[in-house]
Design an enzyme around this catalytic site. Structure first.
Site, PDB file in Angstrom:
ATOM      1  N   HIS A   7      47.123  29.013 -17.953  1.00  0.00           N
ATOM      2  CA  HIS A   7      47.340  30.358 -17.426  1.00  0.00           C
ATOM      3  C   HIS A   7      48.088  30.352 -16.099  1.00  0.00           C
ATOM      4  O   HIS A   7      49.153  30.956 -15.965  1.00  0.00           O
ATOM      5  CB  HIS A   7      46.013  31.095 -17.258  1.00  0.00           C
ATOM      6  CG  HIS A   7      46.182  32.457 -16.650  1.00  0.00           C
ATOM      7  ND1 HIS A   7      46.121  32.682 -15.284  1.00  0.00           N
ATOM      8  CD2 HIS A   7      46.432  33.659 -17.222  1.00  0.00           C
ATOM      9  CE1 HIS A   7      46.330  33.958 -15.043  1.00  0.00           C
ATOM     10  NE2 HIS A   7      46.523  34.574 -16.194  1.00  0.00           N
ATOM     11  N   HIS A  20      39.735  36.251 -25.287  1.00  0.00           N
ATOM     12  CA  HIS A  20      40.680  36.051 -24.195  1.00  0.00           C
ATOM     13  C   HIS A  20      40.689  34.598 -23.730  1.00  0.00           C
ATOM     14  O   HIS A  20      39.679  34.088 -23.259  1.00  0.00           O
ATOM     15  CB  HIS A  20      40.282  36.973 -23.035  1.00  0.00           C
ATOM     16  CG  HIS A  20      41.209  36.939 -21.875  1.00  0.00           C
ATOM     17  ND1 HIS A  20      40.798  36.609 -20.609  1.00  0.00           N
ATOM     18  CD2 HIS A  20      42.535  37.219 -21.778  1.00  0.00           C
ATOM     19  CE1 HIS A  20      41.818  36.690 -19.779  1.00  0.00           C
ATOM     20  NE2 HIS A  20      42.886  37.060 -20.460  1.00  0.00           N
TER      21      HIS A  20
END
Length: 239
Positions: free
Chosen positions: A50, A7
């Site tokens: 992100h 991730h």
């Protein structure tokens, strides 16, 4: 065997969405996929990041989309994690594609909200064409309409819907969007849904699973469930 997906790179060991995190994941052959988040700089370059704002993981401030690539590259994207990573820059998607090609699958989350990043999908698809990597990636997003548009733009690339929650008729939504993959927050994913989706030819990604007991439980559901984790070592230790 369940695919281990790192991730934002190996973000348990290095700052998320940096080349260092990507390189650590690539150095472990048992990691079969890497997930990254992509937005556009002000001058339209796909970069890994992100949050929509810069404060949490850099020494900058404001929105990613308001800075040029040159301005973003000046920021320190590593010290927030550990001073050992001081000066780690924000990478471009093109850098990541060059590093990953032929080594593992890349799950590219298209980070957008409303009309925040017009042209994001088109620019990412152009890079995938340039690097010959359409068969090596998933394009996924919380913006399901964007994924439907990606399918209209390109019928070859694999796409996926990201889901937080447990909506009804999710498999029908996947079909409506022309999506190949269901990427669901793991507390909402069930064995029944995972198996039903896989039996219908849909890929399933459970995210973000860091607890070893939860990893073990999901691995037991079906060998084709992909597990996205910040700590790949915890999953690999269970194999």
């Amino acid at each position: 065997m369940n695919v281990c997906m790192a991730h934002r790179g190996w973000s348990g060991k290095a700052p998320e969405n940096t080349m260092k995190a990507i390189e650590l994941a690539l150095a472990e052959p048992a990691i079969g996929a890497i997930e990254v988040d992509v937005q556009l700089s002000r001058d339209g370059v796909p970069v890994l990041f992100h949050d929509f704002s810069l404060e949490r993981t850099t020494n900058g401030s404001g929105r990613v989309q308001d800075l040029t690539l040159a301005e973003l590259r000046e920021l320190n994207a590593g010290s927030w994690f550990d001073e050992r990573f001081a000066g780690e820059p924000i990478p471009t998607l093109e850098e990541v594609l060059a590093a990953v090609k032929g080594r593992c699958t890349l799950n590219i989350e298209l980070k957008t909200a409303a009309d925040m990043h017009p042209g994001l999908a088109e620019r990412v698809l152009t890079l995938l064409d340039r690097h010959g990597m359409k068969q090596d990636v998933y394009l996924t997003s919380f913006d399901h309409e964007l994924i439907r548009q990606v399918r209209q733009l390109d019928t070859d690339v694999k796409t996926g819907l990201i889901v937080y929650g447990r909506p009804i008729m999710i498999l029908e939504q996947l079909r409506q969007a022309g999506a190949d993959v269901l990427s669901m927050s793991y507390p909402f994913l069930t064995r029944e849904l995972a198996c039903e989706a896989i039996n219908e030819g849909v890929g399933v990604i459970a995210w973000t699973v860091d607890d070893p007991d939860a990893i073990r439980r999901i691995m037991e559901w079906h060998p084709q469930v992909q597990i996205c984790t910040n700590h790949p070592d915890r999953m690999l230790a269970l194999r």
